[in-house]
Design a protein around this motif. Structure first.
Motif, PDB file in Angstrom:
ATOM      1  N   ASN A 171      38.261  36.981 -17.360  1.00  6.83           N
ATOM      2  CA  ASN A 171      38.378  37.914 -18.502  1.00  6.83           C
ATOM      3  C   ASN A 171      37.556  39.192 -18.427  1.00  6.83           C
ATOM      4  O   ASN A 171      37.540  39.962 -19.376  1.00  6.83           O
ATOM      5  N   GLY A 172      36.871  39.469 -17.339  1.00  6.97           N
ATOM      6  CA  GLY A 172      36.235  40.762 -17.174  1.00  6.97           C
ATOM      7  C   GLY A 172      34.989  40.992 -18.014  1.00  6.97           C
ATOM      8  O   GLY A 172      34.402  40.055 -18.567  1.00  6.97           O
ATOM      9  N   VAL A 173      34.579  42.278 -18.095  1.00  6.76           N
ATOM     10  CA  VAL A 173      33.332  42.656 -18.762  1.00  6.76           C
ATOM     11  C   VAL A 173      33.583  43.882 -19.650  1.00  6.76           C
ATOM     12  O   VAL A 173      34.684  44.436 -19.670  1.00  6.76           O
ATOM     13  N   ASN A 174      32.545  44.306 -20.339  1.00 11.38           N
ATOM     14  CA  ASN A 174      32.591  45.558 -21.096  1.00 11.38           C
ATOM     15  C   ASN A 174      32.023  46.658 -20.199  1.00 11.38           C
ATOM     16  O   ASN A 174      30.804  46.808 -20.081  1.00 11.38           O
ATOM     17  N   PRO A 175      32.876  47.441 -19.525  1.00  8.22           N
ATOM     18  CA  PRO A 175      32.418  48.371 -18.484  1.00  8.22           C
ATOM     19  C   PRO A 175      31.302  49.324 -18.890  1.00  8.22           C
ATOM     20  O   PRO A 175      30.366  49.541 -18.102  1.00  8.22           O
ATOM     21  N   PRO A 176      31.337  49.947 -20.090  1.00 11.33           N
ATOM     22  CA  PRO A 176      30.263  50.894 -20.416  1.00 11.33           C
ATOM     23  C   PRO A 176      28.871  50.279 -20.396  1.00 11.33           C
ATOM     24  O   PRO A 176      27.887  50.975 -20.120  1.00 11.33           O
ATOM     25  N   HIS A 216      37.881  46.427  -4.744  1.00 10.44           N
ATOM     26  CA  HIS A 216      39.056  45.892  -5.430  1.00 10.44           C
ATOM     27  C   HIS A 216      40.024  45.340  -4.381  1.00 10.44           C
ATOM     28  O   HIS A 216      39.804  45.444  -3.168  1.00 10.44           O
ATOM     29  N   HIS A 217      41.129  44.749  -4.866  1.00 11.68           N
ATOM     30  CA  HIS A 217      42.211  44.272  -4.002  1.00 11.68           C
ATOM     31  C   HIS A 217      43.437  45.164  -4.210  1.00 11.68           C
ATOM     32  O   HIS A 217      44.000  45.193  -5.309  1.00 11.68           O
ATOM     33  N   VAL A 266      25.369  34.460  -2.644  1.00  7.15           N
ATOM     34  CA  VAL A 266      25.992  33.944  -3.866  1.00  7.15           C
ATOM     35  C   VAL A 266      26.683  35.104  -4.576  1.00  7.15           C
ATOM     36  O   VAL A 266      26.038  35.937  -5.208  1.00  7.15           O
ATOM     37  N   MET A 267      27.995  35.155  -4.457  1.00  6.18           N
ATOM     38  CA  MET A 267      28.762  36.228  -5.085  1.00  6.18           C
ATOM     39  C   MET A 267      29.246  35.791  -6.451  1.00  6.18           C
ATOM     40  O   MET A 267      29.708  34.658  -6.640  1.00  6.18           O
ATOM     41  N   PHE A 268      29.141  36.700  -7.416  1.00  7.09           N
ATOM     42  CA  PHE A 268      29.610  36.476  -8.783  1.00  7.09           C
ATOM     43  C   PHE A 268      30.567  37.604  -9.132  1.00  7.09           C
ATOM     44  O   PHE A 268      30.305  38.769  -8.815  1.00  7.09           O
ATOM     45  N   GLY A 269      31.689  37.266  -9.776  1.00  4.28           N
ATOM     46  CA  GLY A 269      32.579  38.341 -10.161  1.00  4.28           C
ATOM     47  C   GLY A 269      33.770  37.875 -10.958  1.00  4.28           C
ATOM     48  O   GLY A 269      33.971  36.684 -11.208  1.00  4.28           O
ATOM     49  N   SER A 270      34.565  38.854 -11.374  1.00  2.84           N
ATOM     50  CA  SER A 270      35.779  38.614 -12.133  1.00  2.84           C
ATOM     51  C   SER A 270      36.928  39.343 -11.457  1.00  2.84           C
ATOM     52  O   SER A 270      36.714  40.293 -10.689  1.00  2.84           O
ATOM     53  N   THR A 271      38.148  38.922 -11.755  1.00 14.16           N
ATOM     54  CA  THR A 271      39.327  39.508 -11.117  1.00 14.16           C
ATOM     55  C   THR A 271      39.871  40.702 -11.882  1.00 14.16           C
ATOM     56  O   THR A 271      40.821  41.340 -11.430  1.00 14.16           O
ATOM     57  N   ILE A 272      39.309  40.996 -13.037  1.00 14.35           N
ATOM     58  CA  ILE A 272      39.664  42.193 -13.782  1.00 14.35           C
ATOM     59  C   ILE A 272      38.377  42.861 -14.245  1.00 14.35           C
ATOM     60  O   ILE A 272      37.340  42.216 -14.365  1.00 14.35           O
ATOM     61  N   ARG A 273      38.457  44.152 -14.510  1.00 12.98           N
ATOM     62  CA  ARG A 273      37.264  44.876 -14.943  1.00 12.98           C
ATOM     63  C   ARG A 273      37.083  44.769 -16.455  1.00 12.98           C
ATOM     64  O   ARG A 273      36.068  44.285 -16.929  1.00 12.98           O
ATOM     65  N   GLU A 318      40.499  47.965 -10.571  1.00  9.80           N
ATOM     66  CA  GLU A 318      39.643  48.738  -9.677  1.00  9.80           C
ATOM     67  C   GLU A 318      38.185  48.654 -10.117  1.00  9.80           C
ATOM     68  O   GLU A 318      37.894  48.445 -11.291  1.00  9.80           O
ATOM     69  N   ASN A 319      37.273  48.807  -9.158  1.00  7.17           N
ATOM     70  CA  ASN A 319      35.838  48.713  -9.421  1.00  7.17           C
ATOM     71  C   ASN A 319      35.518  47.430 -10.174  1.00  7.17           C
ATOM     72  O   ASN A 319      34.979  47.436 -11.285  1.00  7.17           O
ATOM     73  N   LEU A 320      35.840  46.314  -9.554  1.00  9.27           N
ATOM     74  CA  LEU A 320      35.634  45.010 -10.177  1.00  9.27           C
ATOM     75  C   LEU A 320      34.145  44.761 -10.425  1.00  9.27           C
ATOM     76  O   LEU A 320      33.287  45.224  -9.665  1.00  9.27           O
ATOM     77  N   PRO A 321      33.806  44.018 -11.486  1.00  9.89           N
ATOM     78  CA  PRO A 321      32.405  43.666 -11.740  1.00  9.89           C
ATOM     79  C   PRO A 321      31.947  42.591 -10.761  1.00  9.89           C
ATOM     80  O   PRO A 321      32.372  41.437 -10.840  1.00  9.89           O
ATOM     81  N   LEU A 322      31.073  42.958  -9.840  1.00  6.85           N
ATOM     82  CA  LEU A 322      30.671  42.057  -8.762  1.00  6.85           C
ATOM     83  C   LEU A 322      29.171  42.129  -8.523  1.00  6.85           C
ATOM     84  O   LEU A 322      28.569  43.205  -8.593  1.00  6.85           O
ATOM     85  N   LEU A 323      28.577  40.983  -8.226  1.00  7.86           N
ATOM     86  CA  LEU A 323      27.169  40.874  -7.872  1.00  7.86           C
ATOM     87  C   LEU A 323      27.051  39.985  -6.645  1.00  7.86           C
ATOM     88  O   LEU A 323      27.838  39.054  -6.459  1.00  7.86           O
ATOM     89  N   LEU A 324      26.057  40.263  -5.822  1.00  9.16           N
ATOM     90  CA  LEU A 324      25.793  39.440  -4.646  1.00  9.16           C
ATOM     91  C   LEU A 324      24.301  39.158  -4.585  1.00  9.16           C
ATOM     92  O   LEU A 324      23.490  40.088  -4.551  1.00  9.16           O
ATOM     93  N   ALA A 325      23.933  37.883  -4.583  1.00  9.60           N
ATOM     94  CA  ALA A 325      22.526  37.487  -4.535  1.00  9.60           C
ATOM     95  C   ALA A 325      22.224  36.780  -3.222  1.00  9.60           C
ATOM     96  O   ALA A 325      23.104  36.192  -2.596  1.00  9.60           O
TER      97      ALA A 325
END
Length: 479
Positions: free
Chosen positions: A70-75, A111-112, A407-414, A422-429
């Motif tokens: 379900n993505g994030v709040n981009p701002p 993105h994909h 450890v990658m964290f993310g969502s398939t929609i922004r 595009e510009n998916l919310p992604l983190l890598l630890a």
């Protein structure tokens, strides 16, 4: 010097063994100094010119992929501007990372390109780790375009560990077809791990059964609860031998402890205490279900067997089990779905939230709804921060489990309201054994391909790969 006082040199395959009601139980061990000189896989050990085995310089690299729907709040996710420094500002949604920010890379502009836009959710989920074009189907001829990144890793190094890979989740798999949403099978929304382009791998969602996969049968115990929580096989699995796995192997553990140096003994004790802690929490989380005796005589559905009542406990138990799997080298790659696509889970246990995640993600740009939506996403970042902190607390030689992981964290929609990709919310630890420079913001060129990141992660694990999915290059994780 390492083996002074006749301290034993241990094989990396050494297990703690025991018997319980006629069933064999085996516990993998964490990496110990006494294992130096053993290769981390099945290949012959490297020897020097004098024929002596060279010591292992570091533990193996592990990789985990965490999915949030379900993505994030981009701002309030992306820092407002690209600074000259690659240090990143902790925006409101990233505030939970304050204590672990030096362990994290904020990834941007990935993105994909082949994600099917005919539906907001279903085809995007299997594409998360494959990058493929997902075929619209009612379920008979599913095609994700590619195997998933985790299974590519498993195909290369899965034979080195008891479990080739570990798939975890918290929601049962969906069934049926979303005819309103474009005619896609809902199965697509239930799996990010795909053995090949046609075959999803089911998630284990019952903590006890996930734990049993590590210590009671390994790959011989197929995950079944994520497919159908009410399947008789699930109840049968939960009813089998309830003896503590530690009690079963305790005698062997005591014998091993006498052969180890003081530092390894302390690590073995820490490991056993960690296993016991997870066992006790699983036992405690199941007590409410064990006292439930209505058996459906009242029109109130009985909760599935063995699922914790509190969602946060469920999520953290699964994370702790994944940590154990990595720490004991039971597997080196895992996935964790923190919710299926369009999950209807109600997050009213969070202050200020009254709604379900998917419902509130369609916030229509209304401030009150956006605030609820953001709180749910921020809660997921809090759980990610918990995982990072736990992993960095576990020592492996001169490093930590987190140092030797990605450890990658993310969502398939922004944004869940727009379903943008595009510009998916992604983190890598994690530092990937030294292959990643953390504590920074990594801004890739616009519309860079997420599969480029996967190729770089494969290489960090020692897997030779130049291309995967839609990749057209690599992501520089060190610069």
């Amino acid at each position: 010097m390492l083996f002074r006082n006749k301290q034993a040199r241990l094989s990396r395959r050494r297990l703690l063994r025991g018997l319980s009601q006629g069933s064999a139980v085996g516990m993998s061990l964490p990496w110990l100094h006494a294992m130096a000189g053993e290769s981390p896989d099945d290949t012959p050990p490297v020897v020097d010119e004098n024929g002596r085995v060279k010591p292992l310089d570091r533990p193996p690299v592990r990789t985990a992929f965490l999915f949030m729907p379900n993505g994030v709040n981009p701002p309030n996710w992306t820092p407002p501007e690209i600074a000259e420094s690659d240090q990143f500002e902790l925006t409101p949604m990233l505030q939970p990372l304050a204590d672990v920010r030096e362990e994290v890379v904020l990834l941007e502009n990935l993105h994909h390109p082949n994600v099917n836009m005919r539906n907001g959710h279903w085809p995007k989920v299997p594409a998360f780790l494959s990058g493929g074009f997902v075929l619209r189907t009612s379920g008979r001829d599913m095609d994700t375009g590619s195997m998933s990144a985790d299974q590519f890793i498993a195909s290369k190094i899965g034979s080195h560990t008891p479990l080739p890979s570990l798939e975890l989740g918290v929601d049962s798999a969906y069934t049926g077809v979303d005819n309103v949403g474009g005619g896609f099978t809902r199965i697509y929304g239930s799996h990010i791990a795909w053995r090949d382009r046609h075959t999803p791998l089911p998630n284990e969602i019952v903590p006890q059964l996930a734990f049993d996969r590590l210590f009671r049968g390994g790959a011989a115990s197929p995950p079944v609860s994520g497919l159908n929580l009410h399947d008789p096989q699930v109840a049968k699995s939960l009813q089998r031998d309830t003896t503590s796995v530690l009690d079963v192997v305790l005698e062997d553990a005591r014998g091993l402890s006498r052969q180890l140096g003081s530092e390894d003994r302390a690590k073995l004790d820490e490991y056993l205490q960690s296993v016991r802690s997870v066992e006790q929490r699983i036992e405690a989380s199941m007590k409410p279900q064990r006292r439930w005796i209505n058996e459906g005589k009242i029109d109130v559905p009985r909760p599935g067997p063995g699922l914790p009542e509190q969602h946060i406990e469920h999520v953290r138990l699964m994370m702790d089990i994944m940590i154990l799997a990595f720490w004991t080298d039971s597997t080196r790659v895992a996935t964790f779905m923190m919710g299926n696509a369009q999950t209807g889970r109600n997050f009213s246990f969070i202050d200020g939230v009254k709604s379900s995640f998917h419902g509130i993600s369609h916030h229509r740009n209304e401030p009150d709804r956006i605030a609820e939506y953001e709180r749910i996403g921020t809660w997921h970042i809090e759980q990610y921060a918990y995982l990072i902190d736990r992993m960095r607390s576990l020592k492996e030689g001169d490093s930590t489990l987190l140092d030797n992981s990605m450890v990658m964290f993310g969502s398939t929609i922004r944004d869940g309201n727009k379903h943008d990709i595009e510009n998916l919310p992604l983190l890598l630890a994690g530092r990937g054994g030294g292959a990643i420079r953390t504590g920074r913001r990594l801004v890739a060129p616009e519309k860079s391909r997420l599969c480029n990141l996967y190729v770089s992660m494969f290489n960090a694990m020692g897997i030779e790969a130049e291309q995967f999915g839609t990749s057209d290059g690599k992501v520089d994780l060190v610069a």
